[in-house]
Scaffold this motif. Structure first.
Motif, PDB file in Angstrom:
ATOM      1  N   ILE A 390       0.828  -1.201   0.000  1.00  4.91           N
ATOM      2  CA  ILE A 390       0.000   0.000   0.000  1.00  4.91           C
ATOM      3  C   ILE A 390       0.866   1.255   0.000  1.00  4.91           C
ATOM      4  CG2 ILE A 390      -1.713   1.287   1.358  1.00  4.91           C
ATOM      5  CD1 ILE A 390      -2.894  -1.365   2.212  1.00  4.91           C
ATOM      6  N   GLU A 391       2.077   1.156   0.514  1.00  8.29           N
ATOM      7  CA  GLU A 391       2.968   2.317   0.573  1.00  8.29           C
ATOM      8  C   GLU A 391       3.314   2.875  -0.802  1.00  8.29           C
ATOM      9  OE1 GLU A 391       3.738  -0.040   4.338  1.00  8.29           O
ATOM     10  OE2 GLU A 391       3.258  -0.438   2.234  1.00  8.29           O
ATOM     11  N   VAL A 392       3.292   2.032  -1.839  1.00  6.47           N
ATOM     12  CA  VAL A 392       3.660   2.513  -3.166  1.00  6.47           C
ATOM     13  C   VAL A 392       2.441   2.925  -3.987  1.00  6.47           C
ATOM     14  CG1 VAL A 392       5.695   1.023  -3.163  1.00  6.47           C
ATOM     15  CG2 VAL A 392       3.611   0.236  -4.292  1.00  6.47           C
ATOM     16  N   LEU A 393       1.250   2.766  -3.434  1.00  6.34           N
ATOM     17  CA  LEU A 393       0.037   3.147  -4.141  1.00  6.34           C
ATOM     18  C   LEU A 393      -0.298   4.606  -3.847  1.00  6.34           C
ATOM     19  CD1 LEU A 393      -2.172  -0.011  -3.435  1.00  6.34           C
ATOM     20  CD2 LEU A 393      -0.514   0.363  -5.259  1.00  6.34           C
ATOM     21  N   PRO A 394      -1.099   5.246  -4.692  1.00 10.38           N
ATOM     22  CA  PRO A 394      -1.557   6.605  -4.386  1.00 10.38           C
ATOM     23  C   PRO A 394      -2.211   6.669  -3.012  1.00 10.38           C
ATOM     24  CG  PRO A 394      -2.085   6.035  -6.656  1.00 10.38           C
ATOM     25  CD  PRO A 394      -1.545   4.787  -6.025  1.00 10.38           C
ATOM     26  N   ALA A 395      -2.190   7.851  -2.429  1.00 11.75           N
ATOM     27  CA  ALA A 395      -2.624   8.012  -1.039  1.00 11.75           C
ATOM     28  C   ALA A 395      -4.041   7.520  -0.791  1.00 11.75           C
ATOM     29  CB  ALA A 395      -2.497   9.480  -0.634  1.00 11.75           C
ATOM     30  N   VAL A 396      -4.909   7.594  -1.804  1.00 11.31           N
ATOM     31  CA  VAL A 396      -6.294   7.196  -1.618  1.00 11.31           C
ATOM     32  C   VAL A 396      -6.423   5.716  -1.257  1.00 11.31           C
ATOM     33  CG1 VAL A 396      -6.694   6.604  -4.041  1.00 11.31           C
ATOM     34  CG2 VAL A 396      -8.615   7.373  -2.628  1.00 11.31           C
ATOM     35  N   PHE A 397      -5.413   4.926  -1.584  1.00 11.69           N
ATOM     36  CA  PHE A 397      -5.468   3.497  -1.328  1.00 11.69           C
ATOM     37  C   PHE A 397      -5.092   3.134   0.105  1.00 11.69           C
ATOM     38  CE2 PHE A 397      -5.173   3.651  -5.921  1.00 11.69           C
ATOM     39  CZ  PHE A 397      -6.069   2.665  -6.312  1.00 11.69           C
ATOM     40  N   ARG A 398      -4.931   4.112   0.964  1.00  8.75           N
ATOM     41  CA  ARG A 398      -4.660   3.815   2.371  1.00  8.75           C
ATOM     42  C   ARG A 398      -5.824   3.079   3.021  1.00  8.75           C
ATOM     43  NH1 ARG A 398      -0.486   4.983   0.535  1.00  8.75           N
ATOM     44  NH2 ARG A 398       1.149   6.336   1.407  1.00  8.75           N
ATOM     45  N   TYR A 399      -6.995   3.157   2.367  1.00  6.51           N
ATOM     46  CA  TYR A 399      -8.140   2.412   2.888  1.00  6.51           C
ATOM     47  C   TYR A 399      -7.847   0.920   2.928  1.00  6.51           C
ATOM     48  CZ  TYR A 399      -9.371   0.622  -1.747  1.00  6.51           C
ATOM     49  OH  TYR A 399      -9.363  -0.046  -2.947  1.00  6.51           O
ATOM     50  N   GLY A 400      -6.859   0.479   2.143  1.00  4.92           N
ATOM     51  CA  GLY A 400      -6.574  -0.944   2.023  1.00  4.92           C
ATOM     52  C   GLY A 400      -6.176  -1.612   3.321  1.00  4.92           C
ATOM     53  N   PHE A 401      -5.609  -0.864   4.254  1.00  8.09           N
ATOM     54  CA  PHE A 401      -5.233  -1.466   5.530  1.00  8.09           C
ATOM     55  C   PHE A 401      -6.447  -2.037   6.258  1.00  8.09           C
ATOM     56  CE2 PHE A 401      -1.681   1.634   5.006  1.00  8.09           C
ATOM     57  CZ  PHE A 401      -0.644   0.715   4.998  1.00  8.09           C
ATOM     58  N   ALA A 402      -7.636  -1.574   5.915  1.00 10.29           N
ATOM     59  CA  ALA A 402      -8.859  -2.030   6.590  1.00 10.29           C
ATOM     60  C   ALA A 402      -9.682  -2.967   5.725  1.00 10.29           C
ATOM     61  CB  ALA A 402      -9.713  -0.823   6.994  1.00 10.29           C
TER      62      ALA A 402
END
Length: 467
Positions: A390-402
């Protein structure tokens, strides 16, 4: 057919007139023949062409065309509104490689350490990892402590210039030591089991490239320095590697991705797990509707049925799914022994419940007609955050941690590759999704039941008025 039908009606009308006349004249009772209305051939089913212009076919054709075009428009919306989530996750990742940090620690303090530090310091750019040059004093345990920092997910790669690297090289040159091993000077630590895709595509090639350049550059510098020595010919004869390649490196993958079949349980197989939940949801819907059971139940027992029965079935379906991976050699016992399989099974059960109950909830509102739209969104939003870090994805993908997929993948990697243990957090995320469905499904079912009751009352009222 129309002509014969008219003749039949005329004949029947003449018979009725005669019957009525006979009854008046003779004051006797005679049977009355009821007119027989034959169906029009144009209204017969299975008897029309694609472009027939009769009213029935025309209306049906317009309805078919309207629904077909609407379906295509929905697909257009899905293509541009949902699929770009996955395209953005893969297509933009290379611009965010700099979000991955790497450690460079010099335990040497000599010329080799200086050359390595400078090489990594000069490596910058959005498509390059961010290399942190750290003081060796921060790692009193030596290179092993640096490797542990990598295992703790404090960085994505670590390079150590090992103690006494320059001293050992100079001593070997002075004594023409043919046993000198240049690869012991520098060690690069990786953990490809953490995410094999990013290591294969970016991290490993970058580390190897930088260290290879350092090795060549240092060899040129060292050979120029040794050219003035009187014993250079002796060195070339006895220990040529001291002149040709005085600096080399070792790549140490301490958590290698060495189980190819693991891809079936940490990424690709998660899609199948979701599809299984979707199929089961459809089957349970058909069972409730076709049996008439749903209409016979009050709201409370219906909600309990829809929450508890799928979870019960998921328990057994997830067991079969887990046994499939076990049968094909996935080594669940690497880190936790025999408990590894049990942990994986329970995680599969929880994730299937999280994924399936969400579909169970949404199908209440969307119905079977539109639930595929949610299914595509549910798959894409999960898959997009499970392929690359997720660290290399655009910021919007931070949802992925959940997201369920990400947390299943994290648990699987801990079980199989002994990566950082966050299993407790992973289970907590799955329970959170289950709780959300336990809240939304009753609300949605209550709304639908109200609508059903109103429709039933309206139908009954219309029937009474008609009677």
């Amino acid at each position: 057919m129309s002509e014969s039908y008219s003749q039949e009606n005329s004949y029947q009308e003449r018979m009725i007139d005669k019957s009525e006349a006979g009854t008046s004249a003779h004051h006797a009772t005679a049977p009355v023949i009821t007119p027989i209305i034959l169906p029009d051939a144009e209204d017969k089913p299975f008897s029309h062409g694609l472009f027939d212009k009769d009213p029935g076919t025309t209306a049906a054709r317009k309805g078919w065309l309207k629904i077909s075009i609407l379906g295509v428009l929905v697909l257009f919306v899905m293509i541009w509104g949902i699929l770009p989530i996955y395209w953005a996750a893969l297509g933009r990742s290379y611009n965010n490689i700099h979000n991955l940090s790497g450690y460079v620690v010099d335990f040497d303090g000599g010329e080799i350490g200086q050359a390595v530090r400078q090489a990594f310091r000069d490596t910058t750019g959005p498509q390059q990892m961010s290399w942190l040059i750290l003081d060796a004093a921060q790692f009193p345990g030596g290179p092993d402590e640096v490797a542990q920092a990598l295992l703790d997910h404090r960085c994505w790669a670590a390079v150590t210039v090992n103690p006494q690297a320059s001293t050992n090289l100079n001593a070997s040159i002075n004594t023409a030591d043919a046993s000198y091993n240049a690869t012991q000077a520098v060690t690069a630590y990786l953990t490809s089991g953490r995410n094999e895709n990013i290591y294969r595509a970016d991290i490993t090639p970058q580390v190897t490239s930088i260290l290879t350049i350092v090795s060549h550059t240092f060899a040129l510098f060292s050979s120029q320095r040794l050219a003035s020595r009187s014993d250079i010919s002796t060195l070339l004869q006895i220990a040529p590697q001291l002149v040709i390649q005085p600096l080399a490196f070792t790549i140490h993958d301490i958590r290698p991705f060495n189980v190819p079949v693991a891809a079936a349980v940490d990424y690709v197989g998660l899609i199948y797990l979701l599809i299984l939940a979707f199929v089961l949801t459809n089957q349970l819907l058909a069972a409730r509707v076709e049996s008439g059971f749903e209409k016979r139940l009050r709201l409370r027992p219906l909600i309990l049925l829809r929450l508890l029965w799928p979870v019960t079935l998921y328990f057994f379906v997830s067991l079969m799914y887990s046994l499939l991976s076990l049968a094909f050699g996935v080594p669940f016992s690497r880190n936790f022994g025999h408990a590894g399989f049990l942990i994986y099974w329970m995680m599969s059960w929880c994730s299937m419940s999280a994924l399936g109950l969400a579909i169970e909830s949404m199908i209440t509102l969307l119905t079977i007609k539109f639930i595929p739209i949610f299914l595509i969104l549910w798959i894409i939003s999960n898959v997009s955050v499970a392929f690359y870090p997720i660290e290399v994805l655009p910021a919007v993908f931070r949802y992925g941690f959940a997201m369920p997929f990400y947390n299943v993948s994290s648990t699987v990697r801990t079980i199989i590759f002994d990566t950082k243990n966050e299993i407790g957090l992973n289970f907590g995320i799955q329970f959170s999704w289950i709780l959300i469905s336990c809240i939304t499904l009753p609300i949605f079912q209550w709304l639908v039941r109200r609508r059903q009751i109103k429709a039933l009352e309206a139908s009954q009222r219309a029937a009474r008025e008609k009677a």
